[in-house]
Scaffold this active site. Sequence first.
Site, short mmCIF file in Angstrom:
data_model
loop_
_atom_site.label_atom_id
_atom_site.label_comp_id
_atom_site.label_asym_id
_atom_site.label_seq_id
_atom_site.Cartn_x
_atom_site.Cartn_y
_atom_site.Cartn_z
N TYR A 17 0.86 -1.19 0.00
CA TYR A 17 0.00 0.00 0.00
C TYR A 17 0.89 1.23 0.00
O TYR A 17 1.83 1.32 0.79
CB TYR A 17 -0.89 0.00 1.25
CG TYR A 17 -1.83 1.17 1.35
CD1 TYR A 17 -2.92 1.28 0.49
CD2 TYR A 17 -1.65 2.17 2.32
CE1 TYR A 17 -3.80 2.36 0.58
CE2 TYR A 17 -2.54 3.24 2.42
CZ TYR A 17 -3.60 3.33 1.55
OH TYR A 17 -4.48 4.39 1.64
N ASP A 60 9.28 2.85 -0.11
CA ASP A 60 8.21 3.47 0.65
C ASP A 60 8.44 3.13 2.11
O ASP A 60 8.10 2.04 2.57
CB ASP A 60 6.85 2.96 0.16
CG ASP A 60 5.69 3.56 0.96
OD1 ASP A 60 5.96 4.24 1.98
OD2 ASP A 60 4.53 3.35 0.57
N LYS A 109 3.92 8.85 8.79
CA LYS A 109 3.75 8.26 10.13
C LYS A 109 4.75 8.79 11.17
O LYS A 109 4.59 9.92 11.59
CB LYS A 109 3.72 6.74 10.00
CG LYS A 109 2.56 6.32 9.07
CD LYS A 109 2.15 4.88 9.07
CE LYS A 109 0.83 4.72 8.34
NZ LYS A 109 0.87 4.07 7.05
#
Length: 425
Positions: free
Chosen positions: A143, A238, A266
């Site tokens: 994702y 990522d 995050k």
Amino acid sequence: MNNKSNELFERAKQSIPGGVNSPVRAFKSVGGTPVFIKSAKGAYLFDEDGNKYIDYINSWGPMILGHAYEAVVKAIQEKALGSTSFGAPTLLEIEMAELIKSMAPNVDLIRMVSSGTEACMSAVRLARGYTGKNKIIKFEGCYHGHADSFLVKAGSGVATLNIQTVPGVTAGVSVDTLTAPYNDLDAVKKLVEENKDQIAAIIIEPVAGNMGCILPQQNYLEGLRKICDEENIVFIFDEVMTGFRLSQGGAQEKLNIDADLVTYGKVIGGGLPVGAFGGKQKIMEHISPLGNVYQAGTLSGNPIAMIAGYTMLKELKNNSGIYKELDEKCSYLAKGLHEVFEKKRMKHRINRLGSMISIHFCDHEVIDFDSASKADIPVFNKFFHHMLENGIYLPPSAYESWFLSNALTYDDLDATIQAANNVSK
Ligand SMILES: *Cc1c(COP(=O)(O)O)cnc(C)c1O
């Protein structure tokens, strides 16, 4: 008792789609009603009904030091007095960029954005602009946020809700996104051969966390690195999940492998909306205003977001023992849960690296999306609800990694193992 949460969920649904502002929060795949959170401190969440939970989501990663971490809260409060946004350059942005560069490898230049989605989307645009090629390769179950080009065989909520093709993503966009199973180097070689000189980037979660936690096998990332070097493909890590979580330098440092571009989110925002993408000078210098690959943001580098992230990263840099402590705690939890499941003769696999961990109820290795989806999802859902009722807050999906915070004590871990021990098979 969850009376208030039930009431609030009904009320939320009247004005928010599905009652939530991000799909996985709705508990759709595990069933039941989501818990409405009132506040949190350290390792604990408190809901609107007054229940207390040990938190293994930690806002899906950011709260690595626990909730309401004093230094971060204080820094935000002080900064807010000097206004919450200028839309003009600040000293703090330089300090933030310098701090990131001092912690993460292969970051010559870094641009701040406001989410992980934005970071990944911008990195891909940059890779396309830099190489003059259009296609990208991503991996099934990975994702990279909700930008159009990533919603092909995506993990996280897309997998949880079993959405095969996302309405609204045009065929024109999705033909440029090629996919391969995770940990399958030959599949990538084949795609690269079939699409000779057309692939701008390979984007990957170096440790996958959006189909449970899945580790790259021996020589897999090295193999991808080699393909990228040979074919002039930009290798994008990522690290929205893994950045500043697996180590100061994220997966690049932990696994000792170099990316060309890296995306963050995050942890980098200390619980505020922050993302970033950075990498090698020769690529990054194509971003506007240095180059013509346009990318911008009204609230990018926002002072409150920057001070939260800066304070968090500084803490991690100054106390690098945190990573070892987290690793030991996670290993203790994995061992405890493994013993419980063995005793109960429950088929299971526990995947783990650093402070990321996931449980799959199956007796085969979980190395990609296919093997993750063949685990027993109903058993996971039952386990999830049992744990929730016993005050343990796990991700409401078999396709999500758990994230530990260093606020967790060994008593908390014992309580978690004990709760698992009481689950009926
Ligand atoms: C969470 C996540 C994203 C998206 O970040 P948002 O801030 O939710 O947009 C991208 N990539 C990975 C690996 C993620 O875990």
